[in-house]
Design an enzyme around this catalytic site. Structure first.
Site, mmCIF file in Angstrom:
data_model
loop_
_atom_site.group_PDB
_atom_site.id
_atom_site.type_symbol
_atom_site.label_atom_id
_atom_site.label_comp_id
_atom_site.label_asym_id
_atom_site.label_seq_id
_atom_site.Cartn_x
_atom_site.Cartn_y
_atom_site.Cartn_z
ATOM 1 N N ASP A 10 0.869 -1.182 0.000
ATOM 2 C CA ASP A 10 0.000 0.000 0.000
ATOM 3 C C ASP A 10 0.908 1.235 0.000
ATOM 4 O O ASP A 10 2.110 1.124 0.237
ATOM 5 C CB ASP A 10 -0.892 -0.005 1.263
ATOM 6 N N CYS A 73 -4.414 -1.179 -1.976
ATOM 7 C CA CYS A 73 -4.506 0.259 -2.204
ATOM 8 C C CYS A 73 -5.409 0.480 -3.414
ATOM 9 O O CYS A 73 -5.105 -0.011 -4.510
ATOM 10 C CB CYS A 73 -3.106 0.808 -2.471
ATOM 11 N N ASN A 74 -6.497 1.182 -3.207
ATOM 12 C CA ASN A 74 -7.439 1.440 -4.310
ATOM 13 C C ASN A 74 -6.781 2.299 -5.390
ATOM 14 O O ASN A 74 -6.992 2.083 -6.577
ATOM 15 C CB ASN A 74 -8.670 2.182 -3.789
ATOM 16 N N CYS A 183 -10.900 3.680 0.155
ATOM 17 C CA CYS A 183 -9.458 3.840 0.399
ATOM 18 C C CYS A 183 -9.142 2.998 1.622
ATOM 19 O O CYS A 183 -9.876 3.047 2.620
ATOM 20 C CB CYS A 183 -9.140 5.313 0.660
ATOM 21 N N THR A 184 -8.064 2.233 1.556
ATOM 22 C CA THR A 184 -7.798 1.278 2.638
ATOM 23 C C THR A 184 -7.348 1.950 3.939
ATOM 24 O O THR A 184 -7.304 1.301 4.982
ATOM 25 C CB THR A 184 -6.752 0.234 2.191
ATOM 26 N N HIS A 185 -7.027 3.227 3.886
ATOM 27 C CA HIS A 185 -6.712 3.938 5.137
ATOM 28 C C HIS A 185 -7.985 4.235 5.943
ATOM 29 O O HIS A 185 -7.924 4.385 7.166
ATOM 30 C CB HIS A 185 -6.007 5.278 4.855
HETATM 31 N N1 DGL Z 1 -4.629 3.318 0.907
HETATM 32 C C1 DGL Z 1 -4.606 4.047 -0.335
HETATM 33 C C2 DGL Z 1 -5.878 3.761 -1.130
HETATM 34 O O1 DGL Z 1 -6.568 2.794 -0.848
HETATM 35 C C3 DGL Z 1 -4.315 5.481 -0.041
HETATM 36 C C4 DGL Z 1 -3.953 6.284 -1.222
HETATM 37 C C5 DGL Z 1 -3.058 7.462 -0.929
HETATM 38 O O2 DGL Z 1 -1.926 7.238 -0.535
HETATM 39 O O3 DGL Z 1 -3.505 8.598 -1.170
HETATM 40 O O4 DGL Z 1 -6.210 4.428 -2.075
#
Ligand code: DGL
Length: 265
Positions: A10, A73-74, A183-185
């Site tokens: 990610d 990570c999307n 978003c995985t965050h």
């Molecule tokens: N976890 C990432 C996602 O799912 C975060 C993307 C980012 O770093 O902006 O998109």
């Protein structure tokens, strides 16, 4: 059977929300997790930059002998998965906002997708939206600043609450009954989101569990499951020298107490 590790990556610690489900559903697997926290966030980066970074991480995970790669990570999935599949001979599992289940489940006909700019502007997202959600109202919101809140350990603070209020309250006004965390965050902000939703009848959709099940199915179909009973091993890498928050998240949300290896890519 195959005892080689699963690789997960990610733009930072967000993919740990997917890692958390994978370790429940696949209890025998060794896992190598790579957080590109030095280059975080990916959300505003160009497609070329994201492809370049995703290729470097893939090459590292391949050099570590991974048998499958989960792009947790999307944003990286929407921008890079097609190129990665063309370039590397390994199965990739990707993430995308769960627009389809939200469109199927909505009773009000209004759904919201909270994701990064990169994901919401991607062809992949637009295609899914027009194929599966053309009959409902889809309110898209860029979660500007949210990824950094998670990366900087500012979950459950005034700052996170204020920002989320700006994003979630208009969704409530628009009578959405499904909020897709694209978003995985964002699953790390779930408690804050729930407080804002309060008594409103709204379902929060986090696609981590279906992705973990899909990973298991693909491993199974390819005879790649690890069936040995030896203790499994997790190894965590970060491209950032500052690994304090990574350690905190592992401890607080996953009960894992370990060192993080810094590796610049
Ligand atoms: N976890 C990432 C996602 O799912 C975060 C993307 C980012 O770093 O902006 O998109």
């Amino acid at each position: 059977m195959d005892t080689k590790p699963i690789g997960i990556f990610d733009s930072g610690v967000g993919g740990l929300s997917v890692f958390k489900e994978i370790i429940k559903i696949l209890p025998n697997e060794d896992i190598i997790y790579f957080a590109d926290s030095k280059n975080n966030p990916y959300g505003n980066k160009s497609t070329n930059e994201i492809i370049k970074l995703s290729k470097k991480i893939t090459e590292f995970l391949l050099s570590e002998n991974c048998k499958i790669i989960v792009i947790a990570c999307n944003t990286a999935t929407s921008k890079a998965i097609n190129i990665l599949r063309q370039n590397y001979n390994i199965n990739f599992i990707g993430m995308e906002p769960a627009t389809k289940p939200a469109a199927l489940n909505t009773k009000t006909g209004n759904i919201a997708v909270l994701a990064t700019k990169g994901t919401l502007e991607s062809k992949k997202f637009k295609k899914t939206k027009s194929e599966y959600a053309s009959n409902v109202n889809v309110y898209t919101t860029i979660g500007k600043g949210l990824v950094k809140i998670v990366e900087n350990n500012e979950i459950n603070t005034k700052k996170s609450k204020n920002l989320l209020q700006q994003y979630i309250e208009p969704m409530i006004k628009n009578k959405v009954d499904q909020i897709v965390l694209g978003c995985t965050h964002y699953p790390f902000l779930c408690n804050d989101i729930k407080k804002i939703i309060g008594k409103n009848d709204i379902t929060i959709i986090n696609p981590a569990t279906p992705v973990a099940i899909h990973t298991k199915n693909i491993l199974n179909e390819n005879n790649l499951l690890n069936k040995s009973n030896k203790n499994r091993k997790f190894t965590f890498y970060s491209s950032s020298k500052n690994t304090i928050n990574f350690k905190n998240i592992l401890q607080n949300y996953l009960n894992i107490n370990t060192d993080i290896i810094t590796l610049e890519i």
